[in-house]
Write an enzyme that holds these catalytic residues in place. Structure first.
Site, PDB file in Angstrom:
ATOM      1  N   ASP A 196       0.859  -1.449   0.020  1.00 17.89           N
ATOM      2  CA  ASP A 196       0.261   0.374   0.237  1.00 17.89           C
ATOM      3  C   ASP A 196       0.884   1.279   0.102  1.00 17.89           C
ATOM      4  O   ASP A 196       2.131   1.102  -0.569  1.00 17.89           O
ATOM      5  CB  ASP A 196      -1.209  -0.110   0.880  1.00 17.89           C
ATOM      6  CG  ASP A 196      -2.568   0.820   0.941  1.00 17.89           C
ATOM      7  OD1 ASP A 196      -2.432   1.621   0.585  1.00 17.89           O
ATOM      8  OD2 ASP A 196      -3.771   0.034   0.860  1.00 17.89           O
ATOM      9  N   HIS A 271      -4.160   6.422   2.693  1.00 16.17           N
ATOM     10  CA  HIS A 271      -4.551   5.005   2.243  1.00 16.17           C
ATOM     11  C   HIS A 271      -3.847   3.884   3.068  1.00 16.17           C
ATOM     12  O   HIS A 271      -4.827   3.024   3.791  1.00 16.17           O
ATOM     13  CB  HIS A 271      -4.122   5.248   0.756  1.00 16.17           C
ATOM     14  CG  HIS A 271      -5.052   4.002   0.648  1.00 16.17           C
ATOM     15  ND1 HIS A 271      -4.675   2.435   0.504  1.00 16.17           N
ATOM     16  CD2 HIS A 271      -6.219   4.218   0.101  1.00 16.17           C
ATOM     17  CE1 HIS A 271      -6.140   1.920  -0.466  1.00 16.17           C
ATOM     18  NE2 HIS A 271      -6.379   2.897  -0.614  1.00 16.17           N
ATOM     19  N   SER A 635     -10.789  -0.952  -1.042  1.00 12.65           N
ATOM     20  CA  SER A 635     -10.017  -0.286  -0.627  1.00 12.65           C
ATOM     21  C   SER A 635      -9.982  -0.788   0.444  1.00 12.65           C
ATOM     22  O   SER A 635      -9.386  -1.429   1.550  1.00 12.65           O
ATOM     23  CB  SER A 635      -9.479   0.574  -1.062  1.00 12.65           C
ATOM     24  OG  SER A 635      -8.476   0.859  -2.536  1.00 12.65           O
TER      25      SER A 635
END
Length: 861
Positions: A196, A271, A635
């Site tokens: 990620d 994220h 996600s």
């Protein structure tokens, strides 16, 4: 392992799981054109991923284990020599020796093939796949492709990134966590690897001091922690056990900004921190945003360990060469689960979607016993929009859960309009005068730019005397979507002019844009519907009192109050599948032929999810500087499943990746909280008005049921050889399979329908088809009865319809599907297995094209 030569570098530290510091020559270089080796500058240079025919180290280590059990004394490594293993030795050391051999061979191949020419080797892949990423010209790539040692030459491609309450919504506190001994033990001993945007190691969600229970680093994990200026010594601990970053492919393109993108595992985006906390964040971390408390957060497996492999970046996304390097390292380090909240930017070209470096590396990871979870993609709701293709990857779609944050305004005409905004309300029942920013401009403001000024980004343009104590109306334009304007700056403006509150009206040109509930530290609301925004403005304009001669406003007659949106409400219409969640059927190739594989595998909460947020995150301007953020996407769904898989792995350490997938799939729920069918949104614009019952191509097996997955009763298992037989069954795939995996195709090939998956998908039913499934009982002795519903235009028979099975035994089921009419529309059915001890396993059936007569073609598209 990072292999670089003839480049600039700087020294950084590396810490192992015990906290010892080592030196590492970490790749850090600046390229001007392609002036690397040999002094030439080539404009057509690009990054290529080269795979070689020799087996990677993971195959070698597995063969060592087999050799030890069989008593053999030596092992081949692809016909380029032999390594003697007759003497007593450590398997991991032998694996490392073989890895070193592969790296030396790769370097030698490059020197021999490109003698005296310019090139730059970025990565050596040696654990899951044998190959390397290299910066070369097209002519050099063509030359390498002709070498007998080379299997594949592929151009690098880009990839992109696709909670406080969801543990309760999934029933963890009263169910799955209880089975593991409570949240302080849930996930113990399991390492989840995240590919990620990195992580913020200072966040309390990843502290190792919040738990009173023993928290040793698992002995099977050997990862290390990079030490840099922004990821200093001590960043890793017994919770965050490993952290690295991979950016070589991005750097060669000249798009990597070391300060903005952080040349370290630190998360400058947000994220990665968010997804890691969803899966394995600590239990009971307070969620305080904009001065408001929204509960306490927990990951699905709060006692699991986190290992981070940063390969994506805010400013450009990522590239396959970097992602494959991250996956290779994660597997070598010994992670148990890989969570990928990323998808490719394009459908892989070639014979089939399954044949690409990313999916092939993940196939090798599955062979090594690693469960792989991937986000399905945010490209829905169109059919065949999946971005996660292969049957060995567990693809997760996104659903809403039942918690919603509603905010409302009440106008002076008693019209109530809904909006979003994590904001307090105005005082009591008092009504406040409405003033549009366009009517509150100072006399010296440039009114020709009033469209921009209406966005309330600069208080110097507004008349404070006019706005003070009133509610200001601002325009939410496309500039907010693009990040050129922000709610946070508008709030600063509103406070500077002493407004009592703020209302954002959606510009009519912003269509189909989903707003996450935005934190506000003053009374405020965003009206996401252009139609509702139009109603607000219409009321406001008709309430204005103007001078009959000059048309100047003499009185602002419109009034309103803001109710506020800090309190959560709970809906019974959950879960439902979000419009952006990618849909099946699974595309087998670039021509969009259908695969006999069900995708997605499952759905999980992905909409409006609270998660940890990096202190320097820039992905969402509205949550900048906050410790938590609420965002949406597949996600967010994938790490929910990664955390739940950790709980299954903890309870069943010997489970294969496909056994974990089966436990999750067969126990999934098909109904919402009201007992009705799960609904799927079908349109990007006004999605709630376009809902219809979900099919397996929307939700896979259904909505994840965490507690039931820990007691599935029976499982459908498949292994690496089954997947190879499936790949070999693809027409013309024999050389491709050999080149990617080193496995030769024999006569025992199968198609996707024959894989022992917990689903049955038939892309083309030509008259009749017999399908077999093999189940294994992992519970106590039990008797099962079977009921089923056939897809439309298909008759179905099942044998047997009742059986008894002892613990550890297997049972074959035979399904005969027969087309009863010609149809090109997909239809769906289901097979239910009901155990005498209460176990229930469901198998979805999907049949796309049905043909009752003879047909000569083998594929109907």
């Amino acid at each position: 392992m990072l292999e670089v030569g003839y480049i600039w570098f700087h020294r950084v530290g590396i810490r192992d799981k015990m906290g010892r510091t080592y030196g590492l020559l970490l790749l850090f270089f600046t390229l001007l054109g392609f002036k690397i080796r040999g002094g030439l500058c080539q404009d057509d240079a690009a990054v290529y991923i080269i795979t070689l025919k020799q087996a990677p180290a993971v195959h070698y280590v597995a063969e060592i284990a087999e050799m030890k059990s069989s008593g053999s004394g030596e092992i081949s490594h692809g016909g380029f020599g032999r390594l003697d293993t007759g003497k007593p030795s450590n398997a991991s050391r032998k694996g490392a020796d073989y890895s070193s051999f592969l790296i030396r061979f790769q370097n030698s191949l490059l020197r021999r093939a490109l003698r005296g020419e310019s090139y730059l080797k970025l990565y050596s892949y040696h654990f899951l796949i044998n190959g390397f990423a290299v910066l070369i010209t097209r002519q050099q790539a063509d030359r390498l492709s002709k070498r007998r040692e080379v299997a594949n030459v592929e151009l690098d491609f880009s990839v992109r990134t696709a909670t406080t309450y969801t543990p309760e919504f999934l029933g963890l506190p009263q169910g799955a966590w209880v089975e593991e001994g409570g949240p302080e033990f849930a996930g113990k001993g399991i390492v989840i690897g995240f590919i990620d945007t990195g992580i913020d190691p200072t966040h309390p969600s990843f502290s190792d001091v919040l738990s009173d229970t023993v928290y040793p680093v698992p002995a099977h994990f050997s990862g290390v922690c990079e030490v840099t200026t922004d990821f200093p010594s001590g960043s890793c601990n017994r919770k965050l056990v490993g952290a690295r970053h991979f950016a070589a492919s991005a750097i060669t393109r000249g798009i990597f900004n070391a300060s903005k993108d952080h040349a370290s595992p630190f998360d400058g985006d947000g994220h990665g921190t968010h997804t890691a906390s969803i899966a394995a964040g600590n239990h009971g971390v307070p969620v305080n945003v904009s001065g408001h408390h929204f509960g306490n957060a927990s990951g699905m497996a709060p006692h699991a360990h986190v290992a981070v492999y940063k390969a994506l970046y805010k400013s450009f996304g990522g590239f396959a060469a970097d992602v494959v390097a991250a996956i290779d390292q994660a597997a070598q380090d010994g992670v148990d689960i890989i969570s990928l909240s990323i998808t490719p930017n394009r459908r892989p070209p070639g014979l089939a979607t399954f044949f690409n470096p990313l999916d092939m590396a993940l196939l090798a990871a599955v062979k090594a016993g690693i469960f792989v979870v991937q986000a399905a993609g945010n490209t829905g709701p169109s059919p065949k929009s999946m971005s996660s293709f292969s049957p060995w990857i567990f693809s997760v779609g996104a659903s809403a859960h039942d918690r919603v944050y509603n905010n409302f305004i009440v106008l002076g005409n008693n019209l109530s309009i809904s909006g979003v905004g994590l904001a307090p309300g105005t005082d009591g029942d008092l009504m406040y005068t409405l003033i549009s920013a366009t009517h509150a401009l100072r006399n010296d403001s440039d009114r020709e730019n009033n469209f921009y000024l209406s966005e309330c980004q600069d208080p110097s343009h507004l008349n404070q005397d006019l706005v003070k104590g009133n509610i200001i109306i601002c325009s939410y334009s496309i500039r907010y979507v693009l990040g050129l304007s922000s709610v946070k700056q508008a709030l600063v403006t509103a406070k500077n002019v002493s407004a009592a509150g703020i209302i954002f009206c959606m510009d009519p040109f912003v269509i189909g844009f989903q707003l996450n509930p935005t934190p506000m530290d003053m009374p405020g609301v965003i009206i996401p519907s252009p139609d509702d925004s139009k109603a607000v403005l219409q009321y406001y304009n008709t309430s204005l009192v103007r001078d009959g001669v000059s048309n100047r406003i003499v009185k602002f007659g419109g009034v309103a109050r803001i109710l506020g949106g800090l309190g959560a409400n709970y809906s019974n219409s959950a879960p439902k599948i979000m419009y952006y969640s990618a849909r099946g059927p699974d595309p087998e190739d670039n021509s969009l032929a259908n695969a006999d594989i069900l995708k997605p595998n499952l759905i999980a909460p992905g909409n409006f999810i609270w998660g940890a947020w990096s202190s320097l995150a820039t992905d969402s301007a509205e949550f900048q500087g906050e410790n938590f953020a609420m965002i949406s996407g597949t996600s967010m769904a994938a790490p929910h499943v990664a955390g739940l898989a950790a709980l299954i792995k903890q309870k069943f350490p010997s489970f294969s990746p496909s056994a974990i997938a089966s436990a999750l799939s067969t126990t999934a729920t098909l109904y919402d909280k009201q007992g009705g069918p799960i609904m799927a949104q079908r349109a990007y614009s006004n999605p709630d008005s376009s809902q219809s019952p979900a099919t397996p191509f929307d939700m896979g097996s259904g909505f994840v049921n965490a507690t039931a997955a820990l007691d599935p009763g029976i499982i459908f298992d498949a292994d690496y050889d089954d997947y190879i037989s499936f790949l070999c069954g693809i027409n013309g795939s024999t050389p491709v399979v050999l080149n990617y995996t080193g496995n030769s195709c024999d006569s025992s090939t199968i198609n996707g329908t024959d894989l022992n998956l917990p689903s049955v998908t038939v892309a083309l039913l030509n008259q009749s088809r017999t399908v077999t499934r093999r189940l294994t009982n992992i519970a106590n002795d039990e008797t099962y009865s079977i009921s089923f519903s056939a897809p439309y235009a298909v008759s179905l028979s099942v044998t047997p319809i009742r059986f008894s099975i002892a613990k550890g035994e297997t049972q074959n089921l035979t399904f005969v599907l027969t087309a009863t009419m010609n149809s090109s529309s997909a239809s769906f059915g289901r097979i239910g297995l009901y155990g005498s001890r209460g176990h229930i396993s469901m198998i979805p059936l999907s049949v796309i094209v049905k043909i009752t007569g003879n047909i000569t073609t083998t594929k109907l598209k």
